[in-house]
Design an enzyme around this catalytic site. Structure first.
Site, PDB file in Angstrom:
ATOM      1  N   CYS A 274     -38.886 -66.540 -32.706  1.00  0.00           N
ATOM      2  CA  CYS A 274     -40.247 -66.015 -32.854  1.00  0.00           C
ATOM      3  C   CYS A 274     -40.874 -66.290 -34.223  1.00  0.00           C
ATOM      4  O   CYS A 274     -41.839 -67.045 -34.314  1.00  0.00           O
ATOM      5  CB  CYS A 274     -40.238 -64.507 -32.606  1.00  0.00           C
ATOM      6  SG  CYS A 274     -39.788 -64.103 -30.909  1.00  0.00           S
TER       7      CYS A 274
HETATM    8  N1  NAD Z   1     -36.144 -63.409 -28.281  1.00  0.00           N
HETATM    9  C1  NAD Z   1     -37.016 -62.536 -28.764  1.00  0.00           C
HETATM   10  O1  NAD Z   1     -36.665 -61.690 -29.590  1.00  0.00           O
HETATM   11  C2  NAD Z   1     -38.461 -62.536 -28.328  1.00  0.00           C
HETATM   12  C3  NAD Z   1     -39.256 -61.442 -28.677  1.00  0.00           C
HETATM   13  C4  NAD Z   1     -40.578 -61.417 -28.279  1.00  0.00           C
HETATM   14  C5  NAD Z   1     -41.105 -62.509 -27.578  1.00  0.00           C
HETATM   15  N2  NAD Z   1     -40.318 -63.589 -27.270  1.00  0.00           N
HETATM   16  C6  NAD Z   1     -40.922 -64.679 -26.514  1.00  0.00           C
HETATM   17  O2  NAD Z   1     -40.496 -64.569 -25.166  1.00  0.00           O
HETATM   18  C7  NAD Z   1     -40.339 -65.861 -24.574  1.00  0.00           C
HETATM   19  C8  NAD Z   1     -38.919 -66.006 -24.033  1.00  0.00           C
HETATM   20  O3  NAD Z   1     -38.008 -65.959 -25.122  1.00  0.00           O
HETATM   21  P1  NAD Z   1     -36.472 -65.631 -24.923  1.00  0.00           P
HETATM   22  O4  NAD Z   1     -35.939 -65.339 -26.285  1.00  0.00           O
HETATM   23  O5  NAD Z   1     -36.261 -64.641 -23.850  1.00  0.00           O
HETATM   24  O6  NAD Z   1     -35.939 -67.053 -24.430  1.00  0.00           O
HETATM   25  P2  NAD Z   1     -34.507 -67.351 -23.783  1.00  0.00           P
HETATM   26  O7  NAD Z   1     -34.218 -68.778 -24.082  1.00  0.00           O
HETATM   27  O8  NAD Z   1     -33.516 -66.320 -24.191  1.00  0.00           O
HETATM   28  O9  NAD Z   1     -34.743 -67.151 -22.228  1.00  0.00           O
HETATM   29  C9  NAD Z   1     -35.564 -67.934 -21.478  1.00  0.00           C
HETATM   30  C10 NAD Z   1     -34.943 -68.167 -20.114  1.00  0.00           C
HETATM   31  O10 NAD Z   1     -35.871 -68.912 -19.330  1.00  0.00           O
HETATM   32  C11 NAD Z   1     -35.153 -69.845 -18.564  1.00  0.00           C
HETATM   33  N3  NAD Z   1     -36.099 -70.880 -18.165  1.00  0.00           N
HETATM   34  C12 NAD Z   1     -36.643 -71.878 -18.888  1.00  0.00           C
HETATM   35  N4  NAD Z   1     -37.539 -72.558 -18.163  1.00  0.00           N
HETATM   36  C13 NAD Z   1     -37.571 -71.964 -16.949  1.00  0.00           C
HETATM   37  C14 NAD Z   1     -38.293 -72.199 -15.764  1.00  0.00           C
HETATM   38  N5  NAD Z   1     -39.201 -73.162 -15.697  1.00  0.00           N
HETATM   39  N6  NAD Z   1     -38.055 -71.417 -14.702  1.00  0.00           N
HETATM   40  C15 NAD Z   1     -37.146 -70.424 -14.771  1.00  0.00           C
HETATM   41  N7  NAD Z   1     -36.433 -70.140 -15.865  1.00  0.00           N
HETATM   42  C16 NAD Z   1     -36.649 -70.896 -16.937  1.00  0.00           C
HETATM   43  C17 NAD Z   1     -34.026 -70.289 -19.458  1.00  0.00           C
HETATM   44  O11 NAD Z   1     -32.955 -70.820 -18.705  1.00  0.00           O
HETATM   45  C18 NAD Z   1     -33.663 -68.963 -20.149  1.00  0.00           C
HETATM   46  O12 NAD Z   1     -32.679 -68.264 -19.413  1.00  0.00           O
HETATM   47  C19 NAD Z   1     -40.689 -66.848 -25.675  1.00  0.00           C
HETATM   48  O13 NAD Z   1     -42.033 -67.203 -25.557  1.00  0.00           O
HETATM   49  C20 NAD Z   1     -40.489 -66.057 -26.941  1.00  0.00           C
HETATM   50  O14 NAD Z   1     -41.292 -66.528 -27.996  1.00  0.00           O
HETATM   51  C21 NAD Z   1     -39.003 -63.604 -27.607  1.00  0.00           C
END
Ligand code: NAD
Length: 437
Positions: A274
Site C-alpha cells: 500500500c
Molecule cells: N494488504 C493490505 O494491507 C491492504 C490494505 C488496504 C488495501 N489493500 C488493497 O487491497 C487490494 C488487494 O490487496 P491484498 O493485499 O489483499 O492482495 P493479495 O495479493 O494478498 O490478494 C489478492 C488475491 O487476488 C487474487 N487474484 C488476482 N487476480 C485475480 C483475479 N483476476 N480473479 C480472482 N482472484 C485474483 C490473488 O491470487 C490473491 O489471492 C489492493 O488493491 C491493495 O492495495 C491492501
C-alpha cells in the site's frame, strides 16, 4: 418492485449472496466477516492453493484464524472456488484483487480488468458490484462502469456499482475489520445506498461519500499522508545523521507535545502493498492532468533512498571494526515489511540484501514470520536466532521489529548491532555495541 429494490430487500433480510473476488490479505478477512454476519459468501481466486486451503478449513492469512474459516464453512456460509461461473448466483460482488505497479512504476490495473471481464460475462439485473482495490481516481467511473454497461445494462437502473476502499491494517490488534469505518461512494445515489446497507451488516460505521471518485481519493489521501509523513521522518533521520544527533530521542521528545504533532518514525524504507505504491497511483493520474504531485515525488525519492542509506551506514559500522563489506558476515533480523506480519512485498529488506550482496557481503536472515524468501530467483531460508548465529556474524542488523525477540540477548551475543528501528532502546548492557539509524 425493481430489481434493485428486490436486492435492497434481500440485503435488509441478510439473504443477499456475497461474492468476493481475490482472497488475499483483504478479501479473506472481508469474506469471513460477511460469514460472521450470517450471510452466505463465495470466494473466488485464481490461486488454486488458496482455494484448496480453504476447502481444508485452513487460513493462510495471519489475522484470520483457521477456526473462523472452519466455523463459516461448517455453518454453510463460506465456500471458495476458481470457477467464476458461480458469479451469476451472487447478488453482491466485492473485487479485492491486487493493484501493483508495473516495472516502469505505472499503475497495473490488469488484475482489476481480468476480474471485471469475469463479471461482465455474467452480470445481470439486480447485482451490486463493489471495487475495493486501491486505485487512481476515476478507475470505477472510467474503466469499470463502461465495461459493465457494454452489456446493455444500465448502472443505477439495472445494476449498481460502488467503490469502497479497504482500510485494513494487518496485525493491528486494536482495530480489526469491523472497527475501521467503511467509506463508500456509489456511481448513483441508489448505488451508494445499497453499498452502505450491505456494509452496515459488517462494519460498526459506514461513511458514505457522493461519488466513486471521491471514495477512491479518500484512500489515496490516507496513504499519501502516511508516505509523506514517513518521508519527513526519514529526512529528519538523514539530517540528524549529519548533525550527529539521535533522531529517535528528537522524535520521542517532540511527540510529548499534546497537540499539533503526530508521531511518525523513520526506518529502512517503505514496504507493503500500500504505502509505497498507492501515492504513485495518484501521482500518475495527476501527471495525465499536467499536475506534478510534488510532495509525493519528494517523499518517494526520500523513502526509496533509505535502503541505500542503511547500506552506507552498515559500511561505516563495519569500517569502525576495520572490516570490509566484501566478505563480511551480516545477519538481518526481520525481512517482513513491518512488525508481526509475513508479508515481504516491497520490503526494504530485499533492497538492502541486494545492495549488500552486490558489495560481496555474506547475508543470512532470521525472521520467525518469513520462513523462506525468494530474492531474484535465489531461495533463502530463515535461520534460527541462536547465540551461535548471533556471535558468528560480523554485524547484526535490525530491519523489522517483530514481537517476541529478546534484544538484550541479541545485543549481548552480537559482535555489533545496527538498529534501523530503535528496537534496542530498552537494552541496558552493551549499548556501546549499538549503532542506530
Ligand atoms: N494488504 C493490505 O494491507 C491492504 C490494505 C488496504 C488495501 N489493500 C488493497 O487491497 C487490494 C488487494 O490487496 P491484498 O493485499 O489483499 O492482495 P493479495 O495479493 O494478498 O490478494 C489478492 C488475491 O487476488 C487474487 N487474484 C488476482 N487476480 C485475480 C483475479 N483476476 N480473479 C480472482 N482472484 C485474483 C490473488 O491470487 C490473491 O489471492 C489492493 O488493491 C491493495 O492495495 C491492501
Amino acid at each position: 418492485m425493481t430489481r434493485l429494490e428486490e436486492l435492497s430487500a434481500r440485503i435488509d433480510a441478510k439473504q443477499a449472496h456475497i461474492g468476493v473476488i481475490g482472497l488475499g490479505y483483504v478479501g479473506l478477512p472481508l469474506a469471513i466477516e460477511f460469514g460472521k454476519a450470517g450471510m452466505k459468501v463465495t470466494g473466488f481466486d485464481l490461486d488454486e492453493q488458496k482455494v484448496r486451503a480453504i476447502e481444508k478449513d485452513t487460513s493462510y492469512i495471519e489475522d484470520v484464524p483457521s477456526e473462523d474459516v472452519a466455523a463459516a464453512r461448517a455453518a454453510g456460509l463460506f465456500d471458495a472456488t476458481t470457477d467464476f461461473t458461480k458469479l451469476s448466483s451472487c447478488d453482491v460482488i466485492n473485487v479485492c484483487v491486487p493493484t501493483p505497479l508495473t516495472k516502469t512504476k505505472d499503475p497495473d490495473v490488469s488484475h482489476i480488468v481480468r476480474a471485471l471481464e469475469e463479471i461482465r460475462m455474467r452480470i445481470h439485473a439486480g447485482q451490486l458490484v463493489i471495487l475495493g482495490s486501491t486505485t487512481y481516481p476515476g478507475t470505477t467511473h472510467d474503466l469499470f462502469v463502461p465495461m459493465l454497461e457494454g452489456t446493455g445494462l444500465k448502472v443505477g437502473t439495472d445494476f449498481s456499482v460502488a467503490f469502497a476502499p479497504e482500510r485494513i491494517d494487518p496485525a493491528n490488534k486494536d482495530f480489526g475489520v469491523r472497527e475501521v469505518p467503511k467509506v463508500v461512494g456509489g456511481e448513483t445515489p441508489i448505488c451508494t445506498e445499497l453499498a452502505t446497507k450491505i456494509f452496515s451488516h459488517v462494519f460498526a460505521d459506514v461513511v458514505p461519500v457522493t461519488s466513486t471518485q471521491s471514495a477512491e481519493m479518500v484512500k489515496l489521501l490516507e496513504n499519501t499522508f502516511r508516505a509523506i509523513n514517513i518521508g519527513l521522518a526519514n529526512e529528519v533521520a538523514l539530517m540528524c545523521d549529519r548533525l550527529e544527533l539521535d533522531v529517535w530521542e528528537v522524535i520521542e521528545a517532540a511527540a510529548t507535545k499534546p497537540y499539533g504533532f503526530m508521531k511518525f518514525l523513520p526506518g529502512p524504507g517503505l514496504g507493503g502493498h500500500c504505502i509505497p505504491v498507492d501515492p504513485t497511483y495518484l501521482a500518475w493520474k495527476m501527471k495525465s492532468l499536467n499536475f506534478p504531485a510534488r510532495f509525493i515525488e519528494l517523499a518517494t525519492e526520500i523513502n526509496s533512498s533509505m535502503p541505500r542509506h542503511v547500506t552506507e551506514k552498515i559500511n561505516d559500522v563495519l569500517n569502525e571494526d576495520r572490516i570490509a563489506v566484501n566478505g563480511s558476515k551480516i545477519l538481518l533480523l526481520g525481512v517482513a515489511y513491518k512488525s508481526n506480519v509475513s508479508d515481504v512485498r516491497e520490503s526494504p529488506a530485499l533492497d538492502i540484501m541486494r545492495l549488500l550482496a552486490h558489495r560481496g557481503a555474506e547475508i543470512q536472515y532470521s525472521d520467525p514470520h518469513v520462513r523462506e524468501l525468494d530474492l531474484d530467483g535465489t531461495s533463502l531460508k530463515s535461520i534460527d536466532l541462536t547465540d551461535d548465529a548471533l556471535s558468528s556474524a560480523d554485524l547484526t542488523v535490525v530491519i523489522t521489529q517483530h514481537a517476541g525477540i529478546d534484544y538484550d540477548r541479541v545485543v549481548a551475543k552480537s559482535h555489533r548491532v545496527f538498529d534501523t528501528r530503535n528496537a534496542t532502546k530498552g537494552v541496558k548492557d552493551g549499548r556501546e555495541k549499538i549503532r542506530k539509524l
